[in-house]
Design an enzyme around this catalytic site. Structure first.
Site, short mmCIF file in Angstrom:
data_model
loop_
_atom_site.label_atom_id
_atom_site.label_comp_id
_atom_site.label_asym_id
_atom_site.label_seq_id
_atom_site.Cartn_x
_atom_site.Cartn_y
_atom_site.Cartn_z
N CYS A 180 -0.47 4.26 2.27
CA CYS A 180 -0.23 3.84 3.38
C CYS A 180 1.08 3.92 4.11
O CYS A 180 1.38 5.04 4.93
CB CYS A 180 -0.43 2.17 4.13
SG CYS A 180 -1.71 1.65 3.02
N ASP A 181 2.55 3.32 3.25
CA ASP A 181 3.28 3.48 3.32
C ASP A 181 4.72 4.18 2.98
O ASP A 181 6.13 4.65 3.24
CB ASP A 181 3.76 2.25 3.30
CG ASP A 181 2.95 1.40 4.61
OD1 ASP A 181 2.68 1.71 6.00
OD2 ASP A 181 3.05 0.13 4.20
N CYS A 238 0.91 -1.25 0.14
CA CYS A 238 0.15 0.21 0.25
C CYS A 238 0.52 1.16 0.34
O CYS A 238 1.51 1.77 1.28
CB CYS A 238 -0.91 0.01 1.20
SG CYS A 238 -1.93 1.42 1.08
#
Ligand code: NDP
Length: 312
Positions: free
Chosen positions: A137-138, A134
């Site tokens: 997300c990261d 992701c």
């Protein structure tokens, strides 16, 4: 047999938000945690994009908090995996761990989706230490660093473009000699000088001492001119698709061609009254915790309305 008013399958942000709302509405919901208590977020480390946490929050901590918040309003959380679902008659009948059978008047399906991985042992070894599925997300953790994205579809191109806005360089590792992504997405990739597309390449493994430092690749695998080489990277992002966890409902609920549960427009209503789908199992597009949480809220509100209308 036990008949619940509201049964919630799944313990990610969608499931627990549905439980918080259903609990506060007095529906005495029961959450079945499923295979991955806390859901996909527990695969990541820190969450910085969920509103309300100016300093970010540890993903497991946030899921623990959501669970506690749901329990505070009377939710019962059970550790079991649904192995069979019969939605052909009201109340619905669900079997857990192949043995216990429970019925419910309303069902919220929040079973999520699973990112596909290549199946390399190194993906497990470096999970949370440079391997992610992701970028939203990261990606932030890879500012001014070098990353690789695997895949040639729209997701891979989108993730590569997103990461190029943060990272110093992005490799896009594509197994074929073309991108499957839409023309517009391809253009964005080809016009971005930070992205280098490695066509006809497969990943053999990852290496690094305390986290990912590089990947072993092979170009034109199995061909006479096969070539093995390494790239130095700090992050390895998978973008080879997601699998919605909807198999239990195939043939009962309307699914799209990939398997996402179809809902009635922006509502979480499925084709069966009393059955709602929330979170990533019905969302091929946004796949974010905040969006999943919102759809869990909607599902609980719909369940409450349904129970009231049916005098249940
Ligand atoms: P796709 O299934 O479209 O693409 C998956 C990609 O991963 C393909 O390029 C595929 O390669 C590659 N792949 C699969 N398995 C492997 C493997 N084992 N090793 C290496 N590569 C592999 O998935 P997406 O998640 O990209 O998209 C899903 C759907 O969502 C699509 O319909 C897409 O259009 C849509 N979407 C739309 C967006 C938008 O419009 N902005 C954004 C994101 C998704 P190969 O081509 O060789 O099969």
């Amino acid at each position: 047999m036990e008949i619940l008013r509201t049964l919630i399958l799944g313990s990610g942000p969608a499931g627990y938000t549905a439980a918080i709302y259903a609990g506060r509405a007095g529906l005495n919901p029961v959450v079945y945690e499923g295979l991955q208590p806390g859901g996909q977020l527990t695969q990541t480390t820190e969450i910085e994009n969920f509103p309300g946490y100016p300093e970010g929050v540890d993903a497991n901590e946030m899921m623990d908090d959501l669970r506690k918040q749901a329990e505070r309003f009377g939710t019962e959380v059970r550790s079991a995996v649904c192995t069979k679902a019969d939605l052909s008659a009201h109340p619905f009948t669900l079997t857990f761990d192949d043995e216990s059978v429970v019925q419910c008047h309303t069902l919220v399906i929040a079973t999520g989706a699973s990112a596909k991985y290549l199946g390399l042992a190194d993906e497990e070894k470096y999970r949370g230490q440079g391997v992610s599925a992701c970028a939203t997300c990261d990606g932030f953790f890879y500012r001014k660093r070098v990353v690789a994205v695997v895949g040639g579809g729209d997701t891979a191109c989108e993730e590569a473009t997103y990461l190029a806005g943060l990272a110093k360089k992005v490799y896009l590792i594509v197994r074929k000699d073309y991108l499957r992504a839409s023309k517009a997405m391809q253009d964005r990739v080809f016009n971005n000088e930070k992205i280098e597309v490695l066509f006809e390449c497969n990943t053999l493994g990852l290496f690094g001492e305390d986290g990912v430092e590089g990947a072993h690749l092979v170009r034109r695998k199995g061909q006479p001119d096969e070539e093995k080489f390494d790239i130095a990277i700090d992050g390895f992002f998978l973008a080879i698709g997601h699998r919605p966890n909807s198999e239990l409902f195939r043939g009962q609920l309307d699914l799209d061609e990939i398997g996402y549960i179809k809902t009635d427009g922006p509502s979480p209503r499925t084709n069966i009254p009393g059955v709602y789908a929330a979170g990533d199992v019905a969302d091929p597009y946004y796949r974010q915790a905040i969006v999943a949480a919102a759809s869990g809220c909607k599902a609980a509100m719909e369940a409450e309305k349904y129970l009231q209308a049916e005098n249940l």
